[in-house]
Design a protein around this motif. Structure first.
Motif, PDB file in Angstrom:
ATOM      1  N   GLU A  22       3.724 -14.583   6.739  1.00 38.54           N
ATOM      2  CA  GLU A  22       3.833 -13.658   7.858  1.00 38.54           C
ATOM      3  C   GLU A  22       3.474 -12.221   7.447  1.00 38.54           C
ATOM      4  N   ASN A  23       2.364 -11.729   7.966  1.00 40.12           N
ATOM      5  CA  ASN A  23       1.973 -10.311   7.857  1.00 40.12           C
ATOM      6  C   ASN A  23       2.054  -9.761   6.428  1.00 40.12           C
ATOM      7  N   VAL A  24       1.420 -10.454   5.496  1.00 41.82           N
ATOM      8  CA  VAL A  24       1.422 -10.010   4.097  1.00 41.82           C
ATOM      9  C   VAL A  24       0.282  -9.013   3.871  1.00 41.82           C
ATOM     10  N   THR A  25       0.622  -7.852   3.329  1.00 40.89           N
ATOM     11  CA  THR A  25      -0.356  -6.801   3.061  1.00 40.89           C
ATOM     12  C   THR A  25      -0.162  -6.257   1.652  1.00 40.89           C
ATOM     13  N   PHE A  26      -1.234  -6.200   0.869  1.00 40.10           N
ATOM     14  CA  PHE A  26      -1.197  -5.551  -0.439  1.00 40.10           C
ATOM     15  C   PHE A  26      -2.619  -5.273  -0.894  1.00 40.10           C
ATOM     16  N   GLN A  27      -2.757  -4.390  -1.885  1.00 35.29           N
ATOM     17  CA  GLN A  27      -4.050  -4.067  -2.485  1.00 35.29           C
ATOM     18  C   GLN A  27      -3.950  -4.224  -4.002  1.00 35.29           C
ATOM     19  N   ILE A  28      -5.044  -4.642  -4.609  1.00 39.16           N
ATOM     20  CA  ILE A  28      -5.111  -4.747  -6.072  1.00 39.16           C
ATOM     21  C   ILE A  28      -6.143  -3.752  -6.576  1.00 39.16           C
ATOM     22  N   GLU A  29      -5.709  -2.870  -7.448  1.00 37.41           N
ATOM     23  CA  GLU A  29      -6.600  -1.859  -7.998  1.00 37.41           C
ATOM     24  C   GLU A  29      -7.537  -2.477  -9.028  1.00 37.41           C
ATOM     25  N   LYS A  30      -8.637  -1.825  -9.266  1.00 34.17           N
ATOM     26  CA  LYS A  30      -9.586  -2.320 -10.255  1.00 34.17           C
ATOM     27  C   LYS A  30      -9.004  -2.185 -11.657  1.00 34.17           C
ATOM     28  N   GLY A  31      -9.145  -3.241 -12.435  1.00 38.83           N
ATOM     29  CA  GLY A  31      -8.674  -3.214 -13.813  1.00 38.83           C
ATOM     30  C   GLY A  31      -7.172  -3.335 -13.967  1.00 38.83           C
ATOM     31  N   GLU A  32      -6.513  -4.112 -13.094  1.00 39.31           N
ATOM     32  CA  GLU A  32      -5.078  -4.323 -13.247  1.00 39.31           C
ATOM     33  C   GLU A  32      -4.745  -5.803 -13.049  1.00 39.31           C
ATOM     34  N   ILE A  33      -3.587  -6.191 -13.582  1.00 38.64           N
ATOM     35  CA  ILE A  33      -3.055  -7.536 -13.350  1.00 38.64           C
ATOM     36  C   ILE A  33      -1.922  -7.395 -12.342  1.00 38.64           C
ATOM     37  N   PHE A  34      -2.081  -8.071 -11.213  1.00 41.87           N
ATOM     38  CA  PHE A  34      -1.127  -7.996 -10.108  1.00 41.87           C
ATOM     39  C   PHE A  34      -0.465  -9.352  -9.949  1.00 41.87           C
ATOM     40  N   GLY A  35       0.871  -9.369  -9.934  1.00 41.72           N
ATOM     41  CA  GLY A  35       1.592 -10.632  -9.861  1.00 41.72           C
ATOM     42  C   GLY A  35       2.219 -10.893  -8.513  1.00 41.72           C
ATOM     43  N   LEU A  36       2.112 -12.133  -8.045  1.00 43.12           N
ATOM     44  CA  LEU A  36       2.862 -12.603  -6.875  1.00 43.12           C
ATOM     45  C   LEU A  36       4.042 -13.414  -7.392  1.00 43.12           C
ATOM     46  N   LEU A  37       5.250 -12.912  -7.169  1.00 44.66           N
ATOM     47  CA  LEU A  37       6.458 -13.570  -7.649  1.00 44.66           C
ATOM     48  C   LEU A  37       7.212 -14.186  -6.496  1.00 44.66           C
TER      49      LEU A  37
END
Length: 312
Positions: A22-37
């Motif tokens: 439901e309505n998930v919003t996020f951004q991933i910056e260049k050169g980073e590791i982003f985790g979904l927990l």
């Protein structure tokens, strides 16, 4: 040039009347590791499957390195390298033959030089001509990363990538990801293993029951400001006397003595005052250290807070 490797806006998945995401919003910056927990069944894999277009979105927008998935599908998909669940290969073929097979199916032309570069990057030079059936799980995971990187994507998407790996394999895999990020590749990784994500990620988001409930930098709550109270450990030669001094001067909160150490929650200024108090009363102070809040502690604190707010 776009700032983000991946932008997800109001991503929603509905099956019948049931909301899965439901309505998930996020951004991933260049050169980073982003985790979904999140726990199993929280919706992490569904989110990833929608991003890589394995399942349709009910609503929402996905932009990959500036390419809208709906308006520029081929360009957007060309920016993605993904491993969803365990990577599958032809086990009777060598690692090299498997990679060459994927080369022919790649959305972008892959040179022989790029093939050799990727093999070196994942550390499979010595085993690349062996049949895949002889590979350990860790080696197959590395081969999966090599396959996902062949076409030089801007973002690597991994769903539970360390499942089944032993501690050595997990550490090696983590090191490979950091090497990739140092070369400018972004990584989206999902997992329920909080201890591994804490070591792996730059930022994280918590997914619960299909909703994004929290997002922050991994080290955000570990940096202590002058006003922030944090648990502090004192090692002194007389913990009982030190404890009584804190109580009498009303310094700190949640004071306790445990296993020969004195603990209290206080801000930086109070720590300095406590140290002066101990020294002026002829106590020997051997160590003062802040107790780092683990990702597990933060995860439980955040999720418990959300549950309390829902029940109010």
């Amino acid at each position: 040039m776009t700032q983000y490797a991946l932008e997800v806006n109001n991503l929603t998945k509905k099956i019948g009347k049931k909301l899965i995401v439901e309505n998930v919003t996020f951004q991933i910056e260049k050169g980073e590791i982003f985790g979904l927990l999140g726990p199993n069944g929280a919706g992490k894999t569904t989110i990833i499957r929608m991003i890589v277009h394995l399942i349709n979105r009910t609503e929402g927008k996905v932009v990959i390195n500036g390419h809208d998935l709906d308006q520029s599908f081929k360009d957007a998909m060309g920016e993605i390298g993904a491993i969803v669940e365990n990577p599958e290969f032809y086990k009777y073929m060598s690692g090299m033959k498997n990679l060459k097979h994927y080369m022919r199916m790649a959305t972008r032309e892959v040179s022989t030089e790029r093939l050799d570069e990727v093999i070196r990057l994942v550390g499979l030079e010595q085993a690349i001509h062996q049949k895949v059936r002889t590979y350990s799980l860790g080696m197959r995971q590395r081969l999966g990363v090599a396959q996902a990187l062949l076409h030089s994507p801007s973002i690597l998407i991994l769903d539970e990538p360390t499942n089944g790996l032993d501690p050595q394999g997990i550490r090696e895999f983590r090191d490979y990801l950091r090497l990739l990020v140092n070369q400018g590749i972004s990584v989206l990784v999902s997992s329920h293993l909080l201890s591994e994500m804490e070591l792996m990620c730059d930022r994280f988001a918590i997914i619960e029951k299909g909703k994004l409930t929290h997002i922050s930098r991994m080290n955000e709550s570990n940096n202590m400001s002058h006003q922030t109270k944090q648990q502090v450990m004192f090692e002194v030669n007389n913990t009982e006397q030190a404890f009584n001094l804190l109580v009498n001067q009303n310094l700190g909160e949640e004071r306790k003595v445990e296993r020969g150490y004195l603990y209290a929650s206080m801000d930086r200024e109070t720590v300095a005052r406590a140290n002066q108090l101990f020294v002026s009363n002829d106590l020997q102070v051997y160590e003062i250290s802040y107790i780092k809040t683990s990702l597990e502690d933060r995860f439980l604190e955040i999720t418990n807070k959300e549950k309390k707010e829902e029940s109010m």
